[in-house]
Scaffold this motif. Structure first.
Motif, PDB file in Angstrom:
ATOM      1  N   LEU A  43       0.817  -1.218   0.000  1.00  0.00           N
ATOM      2  CA  LEU A  43       0.000   0.000   0.000  1.00  0.00           C
ATOM      3  C   LEU A  43       0.851   1.268   0.000  1.00  0.00           C
ATOM      4  N   GLY A  44       2.151   1.094   0.185  1.00  0.00           N
ATOM      5  CA  GLY A  44       3.063   2.231   0.206  1.00  0.00           C
ATOM      6  C   GLY A  44       3.653   2.507  -1.159  1.00  0.00           C
ATOM      7  N   PRO A  45       4.688   3.307  -1.209  1.00  0.00           N
ATOM      8  CA  PRO A  45       5.302   3.690  -2.489  1.00  0.00           C
ATOM      9  C   PRO A  45       6.000   2.554  -3.218  1.00  0.00           C
ATOM     10  N   SER A  46       6.251   1.437  -2.543  1.00  0.00           N
ATOM     11  CA  SER A  46       6.945   0.319  -3.194  1.00  0.00           C
ATOM     12  C   SER A  46       6.171  -0.202  -4.401  1.00  0.00           C
ATOM     13  N   LEU A  47       4.834  -0.240  -4.314  1.00  0.00           N
ATOM     14  CA  LEU A  47       4.002  -0.717  -5.418  1.00  0.00           C
ATOM     15  C   LEU A  47       3.243   0.425  -6.083  1.00  0.00           C
ATOM     16  N   LEU A  48       2.645   1.281  -5.299  1.00  0.00           N
ATOM     17  CA  LEU A  48       1.777   2.321  -5.847  1.00  0.00           C
ATOM     18  C   LEU A  48       2.549   3.544  -6.335  1.00  0.00           C
ATOM     19  N   GLY A  49       3.798   3.679  -5.917  1.00  0.00           N
ATOM     20  CA  GLY A  49       4.526   4.895  -6.253  1.00  0.00           C
ATOM     21  C   GLY A  49       4.247   5.986  -5.233  1.00  0.00           C
ATOM     22  N   MET A  50       5.117   6.952  -5.156  1.00  0.00           N
ATOM     23  CA  MET A  50       5.013   7.976  -4.125  1.00  0.00           C
ATOM     24  C   MET A  50       3.760   8.833  -4.279  1.00  0.00           C
ATOM     25  N   GLU A  51       3.444   9.244  -5.515  1.00  0.00           N
ATOM     26  CA  GLU A  51       2.322  10.162  -5.722  1.00  0.00           C
ATOM     27  C   GLU A  51       0.979   9.503  -5.396  1.00  0.00           C
ATOM     28  N   LEU A  52       0.758   8.292  -5.943  1.00  0.00           N
ATOM     29  CA  LEU A  52      -0.509   7.605  -5.703  1.00  0.00           C
ATOM     30  C   LEU A  52      -0.650   7.240  -4.230  1.00  0.00           C
ATOM     31  N   SER A  53       0.450   6.833  -3.611  1.00  0.00           N
ATOM     32  CA  SER A  53       0.414   6.488  -2.189  1.00  0.00           C
ATOM     33  C   SER A  53       0.017   7.693  -1.336  1.00  0.00           C
ATOM     34  N   GLN A  54       0.528   8.856  -1.701  1.00  0.00           N
ATOM     35  CA  GLN A  54       0.185  10.071  -0.947  1.00  0.00           C
ATOM     36  C   GLN A  54      -1.248  10.518  -1.200  1.00  0.00           C
ATOM     37  N   GLU A  55      -1.788  10.200  -2.368  1.00  0.00           N
ATOM     38  CA  GLU A  55      -3.186  10.539  -2.634  1.00  0.00           C
ATOM     39  C   GLU A  55      -4.135   9.663  -1.826  1.00  0.00           C
ATOM     40  N   ILE A  56      -3.800   8.358  -1.727  1.00  0.00           N
ATOM     41  CA  ILE A  56      -4.671   7.448  -0.972  1.00  0.00           C
ATOM     42  C   ILE A  56      -4.540   7.699   0.526  1.00  0.00           C
ATOM     43  N   PHE A  57      -3.313   7.917   0.966  1.00  0.00           N
ATOM     44  CA  PHE A  57      -3.052   8.156   2.383  1.00  0.00           C
ATOM     45  C   PHE A  57      -2.455   9.559   2.521  1.00  0.00           C
ATOM     46  N   PRO A  58      -3.314  10.579   2.613  1.00  0.00           N
ATOM     47  CA  PRO A  58      -2.835  11.971   2.655  1.00  0.00           C
ATOM     48  C   PRO A  58      -1.837  12.183   3.785  1.00  0.00           C
ATOM     49  N   VAL A  59      -0.808  12.958   3.486  1.00  0.00           N
ATOM     50  CA  VAL A  59       0.256  13.200   4.466  1.00  0.00           C
ATOM     51  C   VAL A  59      -0.290  13.868   5.725  1.00  0.00           C
ATOM     52  N   ASP A  60      -1.261  14.760   5.561  1.00  0.00           N
ATOM     53  CA  ASP A  60      -1.782  15.482   6.725  1.00  0.00           C
ATOM     54  C   ASP A  60      -2.655  14.611   7.628  1.00  0.00           C
ATOM     55  N   GLN A  61      -3.017  13.398   7.165  1.00  0.00           N
ATOM     56  CA  GLN A  61      -3.810  12.488   7.994  1.00  0.00           C
ATOM     57  C   GLN A  61      -2.947  11.365   8.592  1.00  0.00           C
ATOM     58  N   ARG A  62      -1.715  11.248   8.140  1.00  0.00           N
ATOM     59  CA  ARG A  62      -0.870  10.146   8.600  1.00  0.00           C
ATOM     60  C   ARG A  62      -0.486  10.294  10.069  1.00  0.00           C
ATOM     61  N   GLY A  63      -0.436  11.506  10.552  1.00  0.00           N
ATOM     62  CA  GLY A  63      -0.084  11.704  11.955  1.00  0.00           C
ATOM     63  C   GLY A  63      -1.068  11.051  12.899  1.00  0.00           C
ATOM     64  N   PHE A  64      -2.350  11.102  12.552  1.00  0.00           N
ATOM     65  CA  PHE A  64      -3.373  10.478  13.392  1.00  0.00           C
ATOM     66  C   PHE A  64      -3.276   8.949  13.312  1.00  0.00           C
ATOM     67  N   LEU A  65      -2.990   8.441  12.108  1.00  0.00           N
ATOM     68  CA  LEU A  65      -2.784   6.994  11.959  1.00  0.00           C
ATOM     69  C   LEU A  65      -1.550   6.551  12.737  1.00  0.00           C
ATOM     70  N   ASP A  66      -0.528   7.398  12.765  1.00  0.00           N
ATOM     71  CA  ASP A  66       0.697   7.058  13.475  1.00  0.00           C
ATOM     72  C   ASP A  66       0.445   6.924  14.977  1.00  0.00           C
ATOM     73  N   VAL A  67      -0.412   7.786  15.528  1.00  0.00           N
ATOM     74  CA  VAL A  67      -0.749   7.693  16.954  1.00  0.00           C
ATOM     75  C   VAL A  67      -1.447   6.364  17.244  1.00  0.00           C
ATOM     76  N   LEU A  68      -2.401   5.982  16.389  1.00  0.00           N
ATOM     77  CA  LEU A  68      -3.087   4.692  16.564  1.00  0.00           C
ATOM     78  C   LEU A  68      -2.095   3.530  16.466  1.00  0.00           C
ATOM     79  N   ALA A  69      -1.148   3.631  15.528  1.00  0.00           N
ATOM     80  CA  ALA A  69      -0.152   2.575  15.362  1.00  0.00           C
ATOM     81  C   ALA A  69       0.703   2.432  16.614  1.00  0.00           C
ATOM     82  N   ARG A  70       1.079   3.548  17.220  1.00  0.00           N
ATOM     83  CA  ARG A  70       1.908   3.497  18.421  1.00  0.00           C
ATOM     84  C   ARG A  70       1.147   2.912  19.607  1.00  0.00           C
ATOM     85  N   VAL A  71      -0.129   3.235  19.712  1.00  0.00           N
ATOM     86  CA  VAL A  71      -0.944   2.630  20.774  1.00  0.00           C
ATOM     87  C   VAL A  71      -1.051   1.123  20.553  1.00  0.00           C
ATOM     88  N   GLY A  72      -1.243   0.732  19.302  1.00  0.00           N
ATOM     89  CA  GLY A  72      -1.282  -0.689  18.982  1.00  0.00           C
ATOM     90  C   GLY A  72       0.016  -1.388  19.324  1.00  0.00           C
TER      91      GLY A  72
END
Length: 523
Positions: A43-72
């Protein structure tokens, strides 16, 4: 800013992709966690490429996902500590310590040597972050090469039913010991990096407070936690109060180690490890049921995604082929040879030592956690992080197929049967039943039975004559063979005996069993 609709939709997407990927690889005998990690990478840039990956997972929303990941991650490391059972090592201390030490020392040393080669060569010098000192970088590389994923290894053993065998129990004991040594080693490495780099919220010297903190946890807080067991038994269930105490303790321990400058995962692991074991099996099980599901199903897939977004296989070039091969060689050979030598030093058979070497190569999720810590602490470059993630996936995927050669399923089935017979107090033997008659030459069927045993030790051949005598009973003769040779020789005399018991027939008459002949043969 937070767009809750986007975050919820992304969570749904992550869970679906992770579950599908895990189910797909499980069908071909690969642990589901490997598929879930791979899904995060894809789901990251390895397959989708940097641009498409950033469109699906907006950079400004990744911080909230990162908090959930750390709690997990905090929940998962608490579960790992909670499942750590030192009772697995009991009775296997010498083998477990020998295998664990050698399977850590060798890859650790080779990892330091590999780091030196990377720094010494102009082509690979960029793999070390510019801001990182050599020794923290080299020590971290050694520690990353030394890790075994206890949870993934346990899953592989369960899927292959090996957890019920002696080899499986030995592997769990070695992995549990390896866990303690490796996590302690990594904490020391990060402490050194923290002292050199000034990580943490307190001055760099405060990192040494980790030692008295661990002592406080083991000798003061752990005995106090027996209150949890008493409260659980009084209520007869896991009450919200008990679970709240567990959650608060987990979070405070994680926060403490983070403040001290090590990492929050160590605090969560430590608190899970000091939860009482004595008369607390039911309590621990209910805690696992409550916390493991939310961690594994929701939060860990988010962690896999966040990690996958940092992996960019497309960013690797031809100049990274040799370093990638070197990383795989050091990781696989170092761990396998180390575990094999440690097992052989304790007189473990060749095939069993080889199986332990393969199982100790399992890295999976634990390696991914450590690599993220290294990237976060500035000890790994982006390219080196990507190659190390590939190494973690390869070493985990290869374990199951290669284990089929050293420990095939037919041997697993036999070892399970032996373990079951031993649990019943019986001698573990291969036993063949031969139907025979006293008035005939039984040489040929016995010879066939001896050949079928093919040298198995210990073994037993039972000859039984089921021909009715006067319609009242049956007689049986038995022999015991300790080696597949013919003819057997008499080691005892033929004797006849008559049972003194009687049984009631349907017509009410009494019947006495006919004489029974028994032969005992050895060779």
């Amino acid at each position: 800013m937070l767009d809750i609709a986007v975050v919820l939709a992304l969570l749904a997407l992550i869970i679906v992709v992770a579950r599908l990927a895990g189910a797909a690889v499980a069908k071909i005998g690969i642990p589901p966690v490997v598929g879930e990690i791979g899904a995060g990478v894809l789901l990251g840039p390895s397959l989708l490429g940097m641009e498409l990956s950033q469109e699906i997972f907006p950079v400004d929303q990744r911080g909230f996902l990162d908090v959930l990941a750390r709690v997990g991650l905090v929940l998962f490391m608490f579960v790992v500590g909670l499942e750590l059972d030192l009772g697995l090592v009991r009775g296997r201390e010498k083998v477990a310590v020998s295998v664990s030490l050698t399977s850590i020392v060798l890859p650790f040393t080779l990892g330091i040597g590999l780091a030196h080669l990377f720094v010494s060569s102009g082509a690979t010098e960029a793999l070390k972050p510019a801001d990182a000192e050599f020794w923290p970088f080299a020590l971290f590389m050694g520690a990353a090469m030394s890790i075994t994923a206890f949870p993934v290894l346990a899953r592989i053993l369960t899927d292959r039913r090996m957890h019920r065998t002696e080899t499986g129990g030995l592997a769990l004991a070695c992995a549990a010991t390896d866990d303690i040594i490796a996590w302690t080693l990594l904490a020391v490495v990060l402490a050194i990096a923290g002292v050199d780099g000034g990580h943490g919220h307190l001055p760099s010297w405060a990192i040494y407070l980790a030692i008295p903190f661990v002592a406080l946890a083991v000798f003061v807080i752990r005995p106090a936690l027996t209150w949890l067991t008493r409260a659980y038994h009084r209520a007869g269930e896991l009450t919200p109060t008990v679970l709240s105490v567990v959650l608060v303790g987990m979070l405070l321990f994680a926060a403490t180690t983070e403040v001290l400058g090590i990492h929050y995962i160590f605090g969560a692991f430590l608190f899970g490890a000091i939860i009482p074991h004595e008369q607390a099996a039911a309590l621990r099980h209910e805690i696992l049921v409550r916390l493991e599901q939310i961690s594994v199903l929701l939060l860990l897939p988010v962690f896999f995604l966040i990690s996958g977004l940092k992996v960019n296989i497309q960013g690797l070039g031809t100049e990274h082929i040799l370093p990638m091969v070197a990383i795989l060689a050091v990781a696989i050979v170092g761990k396998y040879v180390g575990a094999y030598v440690g097992a052989r030093l304790q007189k473990v058979p060749h095939w069993q030592a080889s199986s332990l070497g393969l199982l100790m190569n399992t890295r999976g999720l634990t390696e991914l956690i450590i690599l993220n810590v290294g990237l976060e602490k500035g000890l790994l470059s982006q390219e080196l992080f990507t190659m190390m993630v590939i190494m973690a996936l390869v070493t985990t995927v290869m374990t199951g197929p290669l284990l089929g050669f050293t420990y095939p399923q037919r041997r697993v089935a036999r070892d399970i049967a032996e373990a079951e017979r031993a649990a019943l107090g019986e001698e573990a033997v291969d036993r063949i039943l031969v139907l025979a008659r006293d008035d005939q030459d039984n040489r040929l069927p016995v010879e066939l039975a001896v050949a079928a045993l093919a040298g198995a030790r210990p073994a037993e051949i039972v000859l039984a004559d089921l021909t009715p005598r006067a319609g009242r009973s049956r007689s049986a003769a038995g022999c015991r063979s300790t080696s597949p040779r013919w003819p057997p020789r008499w080691s005892g005399s033929r004797r006849s005996s008559t049972a003194a018991r009687s049984s009631a027939s349907p017509s009410g008459s009494s019947r006495t069993p006919a004489p029974t002949s028994r032969r005992t043969w050895s060779s």
